[in-house]
Design an enzyme around this catalytic site. Structure first.
Site, PDB file in Angstrom:
ATOM      1  CG  HIS A  80      -0.404   3.706   3.567  1.00 45.53           C
ATOM      2  ND1 HIS A  80      -0.646   4.021   2.246  1.00 45.53           N
ATOM      3  CD2 HIS A  80       0.900   4.024   3.812  1.00 45.53           C
ATOM      4  CE1 HIS A  80       0.467   4.519   1.717  1.00 45.53           C
ATOM      5  NE2 HIS A  80       1.413   4.534   2.633  1.00 45.53           N
ATOM      6  CG  HIS A 122       4.318   1.108   1.256  1.00 50.32           C
ATOM      7  ND1 HIS A 122       5.600   1.497   1.574  1.00 50.32           N
ATOM      8  CD2 HIS A 122       3.592   2.251   1.169  1.00 50.32           C
ATOM      9  CE1 HIS A 122       5.643   2.822   1.704  1.00 50.32           C
ATOM     10  NE2 HIS A 122       4.429   3.304   1.464  1.00 50.32           N
ATOM     11  CG  ASP A 169       5.617  10.812  -0.168  1.00 49.73           C
ATOM     12  OD1 ASP A 169       5.079   9.881  -0.808  1.00 49.73           O
ATOM     13  OD2 ASP A 169       5.387  11.026   1.046  1.00 49.73           O
ATOM     14  CD  GLU A 181       3.823   3.787  -2.002  1.00 47.52           C
ATOM     15  OE1 GLU A 181       2.667   3.985  -1.562  1.00 47.52           O
ATOM     16  OE2 GLU A 181       4.805   4.502  -1.710  1.00 47.52           O
TER      17      GLU A 181
END
Length: 382
Positions: free
Chosen positions: A138, A211, A283, A347
């Site tokens: 990120h 996010h 994830d 995302e």
């Protein structure tokens, strides 16, 4: 300092309605479209962070701060017309400064992970901040989510917030001076459009996203009962450190098959699947079947109890589905305690670790080129 959340008028109306023997359906909020700027907080050096409240005539309200571009709150109607906040956030500005589980900011320069916190471009090696064990995630330790952006509000029936930031050459290890613009537009049809644009003076890599953690119940329940559909017949398996292996594998016959609306909780704990174990649930990045760069429907989420239905349209090739597997009794805004799997992230992005995977769609941006990306989160009920 408590976050601004314009719910007081609605709460009063709800109390009145609850006085009837047979409660009547709550009608959408009547409000004028536009954007309002209010002070949010001050930094020790005197800089000011502001809060921008965007409203449309349908009744939706979205609050965004120019610190990190965080979506601070976002109201959407349930099937009875009741508007409630549907994004997770923190109770005070100081919590955002300390760092949060990325509750709704702009993520950059590179969303998601880069393996080994390094990549090569045009024969030159670049070392990034390792802030996810040995990997980079990120945008690094001080990514775009921790920057104060320059804000320009635009009023009208579809109010917009223009945010700009220049990331200097070498910031977090990335090459090139990168000029970035992100525009949030609250549209008439209860959708939020997020448009990204960037240019650079040196070859670099870029992968921007937002996010937001969504809770379509209005913060009443976890997300395990949600029905999710992803327009993707393949996904990206990872290693134990959640770095994609480089393979793009079919979802058929796996817990990752969301080609039809599927309840999130049905297979999220299938620990016989090594990928579920690696992510402690979902994830992972899905590769859309439609590989075009046009704005297309990529995913949808439905909460059957509230009736809220969210569609995600994007120009991106993939989407990371994250089910808040690591939230653990965190006190959020309005005194709500966020427990494990209390939010869901979608995302939209290029694939993780793309700079190190030549078979993935490129994330390289060169001088003279313009990076563009658009995602729309649209709300309705069913």
């Amino acid at each position: 300092m408590k976050l601004f959340f314009y719910a007081s008028c609605f709460a009063l109306a709800l109390n009145v309605l609850q006085g009837h023997a047979k409660p009547m359906p709550i009608q959408p909020i009547k409000q004028e479209a536009g954007i309002e700027k209010t002070p949010f907080a001050s930094f020790p050096d005197g800089r000011q962070a502001d809060l921008f409240t965007l409203k449309n005539k349908a009744g939706m309200t979205v609050q965004i701060t120019n610190y990190g571009g965080y979506i601070v709150s976002w109201t959407a109607p349930d099937k009875a017309g009741k508007y409630e906040d549907i994004t997770l956030g923190m109770p005070a500005f100081a919590d955002y400064l300390k760092g949060t589980p990325s509750f709704g900011p702009i993520i950059g320069r590179f969303g998601n992970r880069i393996g080994g916190a390094k990549f090569s471009l045009d024969g030159k090696d670049y070392v990034l901040a390792a802030n996810n064990r040995a990997n980079h995630i990120h945008g690094g330790r001080v990514g775009f989510d921790k920057k104060l952006w320059t804000a320009k509000p635009v009023t009208g029936n579809e109010p917009a917030l223009h945010l700009t930031y220049t990331s200097v050459d070498g910031e977090e290890g990335y090459p090139g001076n990168l000029s970035v613009e992100v525009v949030y537009t609250l549209q008439k049809d209860n959708s939020l459009r997020i448009s990204y644009k960037a240019t650079t003076d040196k070859p670099t890599v870029i992968n921007l996203t937002n996010h937001a953690y969504f809770n379509l119940s209005g913060m009443k329940r976890d997300v395990l009962g949600y029905e999710v559909q992803i327009k993707a017949n393949s996904y990206l398996p990872t290693d134990a450190g959640q770095i994609p292996t480089g393979a793009i594998e079919p979802v058929a016959g796996t817990p990752f098959d969301f080609t039809k609306p599927t309840v999130v909780g049905d297979r999220i704990n299938d620990t016989t699947n090594v990928q579920i174990r690696y992510g402690s649930g979902y994830d992972h990045c899905w590769a859309f079947t439609d590989k075009s760069t046009k704005l297309k429907l990529g995913a949808s989420v439905h909460d059957p109890e509230s009736g809220r239905f969210m569609e995600v349209y994007t120009t991106e090739p993939g989407v990371q589905l994250y089910t808040a597997n690591h939230l653990n009794n965190l006190k959020g805004k309005d005194d709500v305690v966020y427990k494990r799997r209390f939010g869901i992230c979608l995302e939209t992005q290029h694939f993780p670790d793309s700079p190190n995977k030549p078979n993935f769609p490129t994330t390289t941006l060169r001088p003279g080129e313009t990076y563009t990306s658009t995602t729309v989160y649209k709300f309705s009920t069913k």
